[in-house]
Design a protein around this motif. Sequence first.
Motif, PDB file in Angstrom:
ATOM      1  N   UNK A   1     -27.104 -55.889   0.075  1.00 49.10           N
ATOM      2  CA  UNK A   1     -26.779 -54.749  -0.919  1.00 49.10           C
ATOM      3  C   UNK A   1     -27.741 -53.776  -0.812  1.00 49.10           C
ATOM      4  N   UNK A   2     -27.126 -52.659  -0.793  1.00 50.40           N
ATOM      5  CA  UNK A   2     -27.863 -51.251  -1.114  1.00 50.40           C
ATOM      6  C   UNK A   2     -28.935 -50.901  -0.035  1.00 50.40           C
ATOM      7  N   UNK A   3     -29.001 -51.213   0.984  1.00 49.94           N
ATOM      8  CA  UNK A   3     -29.958 -50.730   1.750  1.00 49.94           C
ATOM      9  C   UNK A   3     -29.635 -50.518   3.291  1.00 49.94           C
ATOM     10  N   UNK A   4     -28.541 -50.481   3.520  1.00 47.60           N
ATOM     11  CA  UNK A   4     -27.779 -49.928   4.808  1.00 47.60           C
ATOM     12  C   UNK A   4     -26.705 -49.147   4.554  1.00 47.60           C
ATOM     13  N   UNK A   5     -25.989 -48.819   5.687  1.00 41.49           N
ATOM     14  CA  UNK A   5     -24.647 -47.965   5.698  1.00 41.49           C
ATOM     15  C   UNK A   5     -23.458 -48.771   6.132  1.00 41.49           C
ATOM     16  N   UNK A   6     -22.494 -48.935   5.271  1.00 37.47           N
ATOM     17  CA  UNK A   6     -21.225 -49.721   5.746  1.00 37.47           C
ATOM     18  C   UNK A   6     -20.093 -48.685   5.234  1.00 37.47           C
ATOM     19  N   UNK A   7     -19.432 -48.237   6.340  1.00 43.67           N
ATOM     20  CA  UNK A   7     -18.533 -47.023   6.142  1.00 43.67           C
ATOM     21  C   UNK A   7     -17.613 -47.211   7.200  1.00 43.67           C
TER      22      UNK A   7
ATOM     23  N   UNK B   1     -25.884 -38.702  18.812  1.00 42.48           N
ATOM     24  CA  UNK B   1     -26.471 -37.052  18.963  1.00 42.48           C
ATOM     25  C   UNK B   1     -26.843 -36.902  17.375  1.00 42.48           C
ATOM     26  N   UNK B   2     -26.270 -37.264  16.322  1.00 36.60           N
ATOM     27  CA  UNK B   2     -26.479 -37.145  14.918  1.00 36.60           C
ATOM     28  C   UNK B   2     -27.771 -37.676  14.678  1.00 36.60           C
TER      29      UNK B   2
ATOM     30  N   UNK C   1     -23.637 -38.210   4.437  1.00 33.09           N
ATOM     31  CA  UNK C   1     -22.876 -37.024   4.291  1.00 33.09           C
ATOM     32  C   UNK C   1     -22.808 -36.451   5.760  1.00 33.09           C
ATOM     33  N   UNK C   2     -24.013 -36.670   6.451  1.00 34.32           N
ATOM     34  CA  UNK C   2     -24.345 -36.295   7.765  1.00 34.32           C
ATOM     35  C   UNK C   2     -23.458 -36.880   8.665  1.00 34.32           C
ATOM     36  N   UNK C   3     -23.190 -38.297   8.575  1.00 34.34           N
ATOM     37  CA  UNK C   3     -22.344 -39.068   9.494  1.00 34.34           C
ATOM     38  C   UNK C   3     -21.017 -38.771   9.253  1.00 34.34           C
ATOM     39  N   UNK C   4     -20.372 -38.637   8.296  1.00 34.76           N
ATOM     40  CA  UNK C   4     -19.169 -38.432   7.751  1.00 34.76           C
ATOM     41  C   UNK C   4     -18.830 -36.743   8.419  1.00 34.76           C
ATOM     42  N   UNK C   5     -19.772 -35.897   8.387  1.00 39.75           N
ATOM     43  CA  UNK C   5     -19.363 -34.607   8.733  1.00 39.75           C
ATOM     44  C   UNK C   5     -19.070 -34.807  10.172  1.00 39.75           C
ATOM     45  N   UNK C   6     -19.930 -35.608  11.116  1.00 35.50           N
ATOM     46  CA  UNK C   6     -19.831 -35.488  12.574  1.00 35.50           C
ATOM     47  C   UNK C   6     -18.569 -36.485  12.670  1.00 35.50           C
TER      48      UNK C   6
END
Length: 332
Positions: free
Chosen positions: A133-139, A165-166, A248-253
Amino acid sequence: MDERQLALIQRLSDGCAHSGEAIARDVGLTRAAVWKTLRKTADEFGLELLSERGRGYRLATPLELLDAGRIRATLSDAGRKRLSRLDIHPVIDSTNRELMRLAAEGAPSGGVCLAERQTAGRGRRGREWVSPFGVNVYLSLLWRYPFAPSNLGGASLAIGAVLAEVLSELDIEGVALKWPNDLLWQRRKLAGLLLEVAGESQGPCHLVVGLGLNLRMTAGQGSAIDQPWASLEEALYGVMIERNVLVACLLEALLEALDRYGREGLAPFLPLWRAHDAYLGEPVRLLIGERVIEGIHAGVAEDGSLLLDTPDGRCAFQAGEVSLRPLETEHS
């Protein structure tokens, strides 16, 4: 997770001490019930809860919970235009599974599902994706294409190259790619991709891209992972990065890459992939079911397939799992 549990975690997410009396008053519980609920919540979600006499309760490690408003505000105008929906779940079985369900109901391109925790997160080949919970990115991100699913064979390479690259632009040195869809740091797994495709044989089709990125996971939280792994915070040598800004940076890319892939295919992403190729020129073992093929990793072809120089010559493979050949086999 019920609303009361989430409210308590949100209250303590700043890492500061909060008195039991104040918490009880604000959430409508007795002080005894506050302790019982906090203890249950901490145990259920793997959080280290501290009780300090005279001060109250706090989390040993602060949490930056996901915030849709902050994520949207960080996106560019183009990113916000490509984003059709942004759902954040405190707990979900699988972000990919949720988006595949929404896709079947007709959800448009640009749908995003994020979670604080997954109870049934998945990696490649049916493996569990450990999701504390709450420590990583699951997207997960949904994108639709007018063409056949067969045209998406190189999508995992394109996405992996853009993500590498990001991360490199965040001043992380040594981010590397393992064919077809793992991101590594110092030869340890930093992130993984799970791509799922559905649609008509001649098109149209839709793609769900699932990303799991280790951000601040502790050794204890990652103890169930059966391979060497790394976290982004480790790769940044302890420098903190805002979780919502990172998302947000990951989503943008990702949004830009999926749009561009539909127009131009894999070709514009290949130079990036090759620049981050982890095992180029090294001996590797390719596993395809029970079959084991050894050779020298010779890069990727224009269609994204893996090239191996074997005793039978250069061969191309479009499926399998690459792993480094153990050193002791070099002398056997």
